[in-house]
Design a protein around this motif. Structure first.
Motif, PDB file in Angstrom:
ATOM      1  N   ILE A  65      -5.495   5.834   0.301  1.00  0.00           N
ATOM      2  CA  ILE A  65      -4.583   6.307  -0.474  1.00  0.00           C
ATOM      3  C   ILE A  65      -5.281   7.435  -1.455  1.00  0.00           C
ATOM      4  CG2 ILE A  65      -3.500   5.552  -2.691  1.00  0.00           C
ATOM      5  CD1 ILE A  65      -3.145   2.661  -1.292  1.00  0.00           C
ATOM      6  N   ARG A 108       0.137   3.394  -3.710  1.00  0.00           N
ATOM      7  CA  ARG A 108       0.161   4.718  -3.570  1.00  0.00           C
ATOM      8  C   ARG A 108       0.641   5.407  -4.875  1.00  0.00           C
ATOM      9  NH1 ARG A 108       1.887   9.695  -1.538  1.00  0.00           N
ATOM     10  NH2 ARG A 108       0.036  10.949  -0.530  1.00  0.00           N
ATOM     11  N   SER A 133      -8.876  -3.553  -4.973  1.00  0.00           N
ATOM     12  CA  SER A 133      -8.141  -3.344  -3.786  1.00  0.00           C
ATOM     13  C   SER A 133      -8.921  -4.577  -2.938  1.00  0.00           C
ATOM     14  CB  SER A 133      -7.889  -2.217  -3.278  1.00  0.00           C
ATOM     15  OG  SER A 133      -7.446  -1.178  -4.037  1.00  0.00           O
ATOM     16  N   LEU A 192      -8.001   0.664   2.823  1.00  0.00           N
ATOM     17  CA  LEU A 192      -6.843   1.235   2.552  1.00  0.00           C
ATOM     18  C   LEU A 192      -6.687   2.059   1.074  1.00  0.00           C
ATOM     19  CD1 LEU A 192      -4.518  -2.077   3.653  1.00  0.00           C
ATOM     20  CD2 LEU A 192      -4.801   0.208   4.700  1.00  0.00           C
ATOM     21  N   CYS A 193      -7.382   1.651   0.162  1.00  0.00           N
ATOM     22  CA  CYS A 193      -7.400   2.188  -1.191  1.00  0.00           C
ATOM     23  C   CYS A 193      -8.151   3.661  -0.808  1.00  0.00           C
ATOM     24  CB  CYS A 193      -8.254   1.245  -1.907  1.00  0.00           C
ATOM     25  SG  CYS A 193      -8.429   2.350  -3.807  1.00  0.00           S
ATOM     26  N   SER A 250      -5.581  10.746   0.349  1.00  0.00           N
ATOM     27  CA  SER A 250      -4.176  11.441   0.556  1.00  0.00           C
ATOM     28  C   SER A 250      -3.571  12.152  -0.559  1.00  0.00           C
ATOM     29  CB  SER A 250      -3.298  10.537   1.394  1.00  0.00           C
ATOM     30  OG  SER A 250      -2.898   9.333   0.262  1.00  0.00           O
ATOM     31  N   LEU A 251      -4.041  11.680  -1.684  1.00  0.00           N
ATOM     32  CA  LEU A 251      -3.365  12.251  -2.803  1.00  0.00           C
ATOM     33  C   LEU A 251      -3.923  13.783  -3.126  1.00  0.00           C
ATOM     34  CD1 LEU A 251      -3.770   9.065  -5.177  1.00  0.00           C
ATOM     35  CD2 LEU A 251      -1.584   9.888  -4.249  1.00  0.00           C
ATOM     36  N   THR A 275       0.740  -1.074  -0.190  1.00  0.00           N
ATOM     37  CA  THR A 275      -0.019   0.020   0.009  1.00  0.00           C
ATOM     38  C   THR A 275       0.699   1.247   0.017  1.00  0.00           C
ATOM     39  OG1 THR A 275      -1.756  -1.222   1.240  1.00  0.00           O
ATOM     40  CG2 THR A 275      -1.626   1.308   1.198  1.00  0.00           C
ATOM     41  N   VAL A 276       1.788   1.314   0.840  1.00  0.00           N
ATOM     42  CA  VAL A 276       2.605   2.483   0.999  1.00  0.00           C
ATOM     43  C   VAL A 276       3.681   2.590  -0.242  1.00  0.00           C
ATOM     44  CG1 VAL A 276       4.384   3.658   2.393  1.00  0.00           C
ATOM     45  CG2 VAL A 276       2.370   2.460   3.447  1.00  0.00           C
TER      46      VAL A 276
END
Length: 437
Positions: A281, A229, A260, A277-278, A284-285, A224-225
């Motif tokens: 992400i 991302r 995902s 988690l998706c 956070s973009l 994920t990280v």
């Protein structure tokens, strides 16, 4: 190879009637709940309870059997639609998580998160070992059941808490930001632990199974990280710059959330984890990518989420509470859930150097479990860790704590004076809001 037969006339008719009836009831009762000062989730869940075995099943069994037949193929059609709703709802929830906030308030949020998660988790696990065997699912052993109860008591509902804070104009306050941050950490840990519980339910409680689950979780987090991302960023940024990004962007985020979810499910973890988690992400973009999810929100919140909650309510059987042992287990579970979260949140806040009133407000605000708890309960029922009785107990905990949280939060925050910084933040927050339509 012969073609696959299409859905039959009768199956399609029942499915359409189910969707129509549940949406009418869920929307109407959700609006009524809001008018009464309650979260909409209460009314939407009540819609399913009314047409489920608790009421319609007893009052009009023939109508109930036609609308909600025991045929697995028929009910799986409705379940598939509600499952898509869950994944998109959880993806939207993930986008609420402000990683910058977690970093800025990391000391206070760290202490509050530790107290509000670890104490309820420990007490919930202990309670799971003490509850009667009559509330355990057929496919879950005692350690798996106990861990699930611990997770159910430890989680908070970030969407419900965020909306409550916004409605009460507390999101700009220091105490509101700490509550949001701790709820985000609680959600992340809850979905991670749920994946471990799910693996234990399918393969049994063994150290090797737990170690394998933890290993998969670490791999998923690393992917994920370090991989997902940047790849998702490269995919969405050209769409943001295109001449007509709206429809393509919405389709892209739906595909990303679903794939995902498929990825974590392929690793024998819950698909909800991948969707969550998706969502983190995408959120956070930046505002451009987040806008695609926000465009999806009205349909999810108005159609798919109420349909899922109503479908979840179908599994609730309030007649199970007639059994004194089940009723006693429910009251004890509710008391432990409320007390552990209140005490844990308060203790963590005090260790984080917050005052008495702020600490009480944090413990009260984190008590709302809402839709997150209902999703957990649905997963527990589907993997056989819960039965109808324990599912009903967990859902009732979700509803009662969501109803209790706003008045408790209002009462505790009324004694906290605003600081100059908070007043400036409120002014900036109001200026950033779009003009009312």
């Amino acid at each position: 190879m012969p073609p696959v037969p299409g859905i039959s006339h009768d199956h399609l008719l029942v499915l359409l009637m189910q969707i129509g009836a549940l949406l009418i009831l869920a929307t109407g009762l959700g609006r009524l709940a809001l008018r009464l000062g309650l979260p909409a989730v209460v009314g939407e869940l009540l819609a399913g309870i009314l047409v489920g075995p608790s009421l319609l099943g007893n009052a009009a069994p023939d109508l109930s059997n036609w609308l909600l037949p025991r045929n697995p193929e028929q009910m799986h059609l409705l379940g598939a639609i509600s499952q898509l709703g869950v994944l998109l709802l959880v993806g939207l929830t993930g986008a609420h998580i402000d990683l910058g906030l977690l970093s800025r308030k990391r000391v206070a949020i760290g202490w509050v998160s530790a107290g509000s998660v670890l104490l309820p988790l420990a007490l919930g696990i202990g309670l799971g070992f003490l509850l009667p065997a009559s509330v355990m699912g057929e496919d879950g052993d005692r350690p798996t059941f106990a861990l699930f109860i611990g997770v159910a008591i430890a989680v908070s509902a970030l969407p419900v808490i965020a909306k409550t804070l916004m409605d009460m104009k507390l999101l700009h306050r220091n105490v509101g930001q700490v509550i949001i941050g701790a709820a985000a950490v609680s959600d992340i840990l809850g979905w991670l632990l749920l994946s471990i519980v799910s693996a234990m339910a399918t393969a049994g409680f063994r150290l090797g199974v737990v170690a394998e689950s933890v290993g998969y979780l670490l791999i998923v987090l690393a992917v994920t990280v370090f991989l997902a991302r940047p790849l998702i960023g490269r995919l969405l940024r050209p769409i943001e710059r295109s001449t007509n990004p709206g429809e393509l962007g919405i389709a892209a985020v739906v595909v990303l959330i679903v794939l995902s979810a498929a990825g974590t499910h392929a690793l024998k973890m819950e698909p909800i984890l991948g969707a969550f988690l998706c969502g983190i992400i995408i959120g956070s973009l930046g505002p451009g990518s987040r806008r695609f999810l926000e465009a999806l929100r009205p349909f999810v919140m108005a159609i798919l989420a109420p349909l899922f909650l109503a479908t979840a309510g179908l599994q609730v059987d309030l007649s199970a509470l007639k059994d004194p042992s089940v009723l006693g287990a429910g009251l004890i579970t509710l008391a432990v859930a409320v007390g552990a979260k209140l005490v844990g949140g308060y203790a963590g806040a005090r260790l984080g150097k917050l005052n008495h009133d702020e600490s009480l407000a944090i413990g009260a605000g984190l008590n709302a479990r809402g839709v997150v708890e209902i999703v957990l309960a649905s997963v527990g029922l589907s993997i056989g860790v819960l039965n109808t009785a324990s599912y009903t107990i967990v859902v009732l905990v979700a509803v009662v704590t969501s109803v209790m949280a706003p008045p408790l939060l209002r009462r505790t925050t009324s004694r906290i004076a605003q600081t100059t910084t908070e007043i400036e933040r409120e002014r900036d927050y109001a200026a950033a809001q779009p003009v009312a339509k």
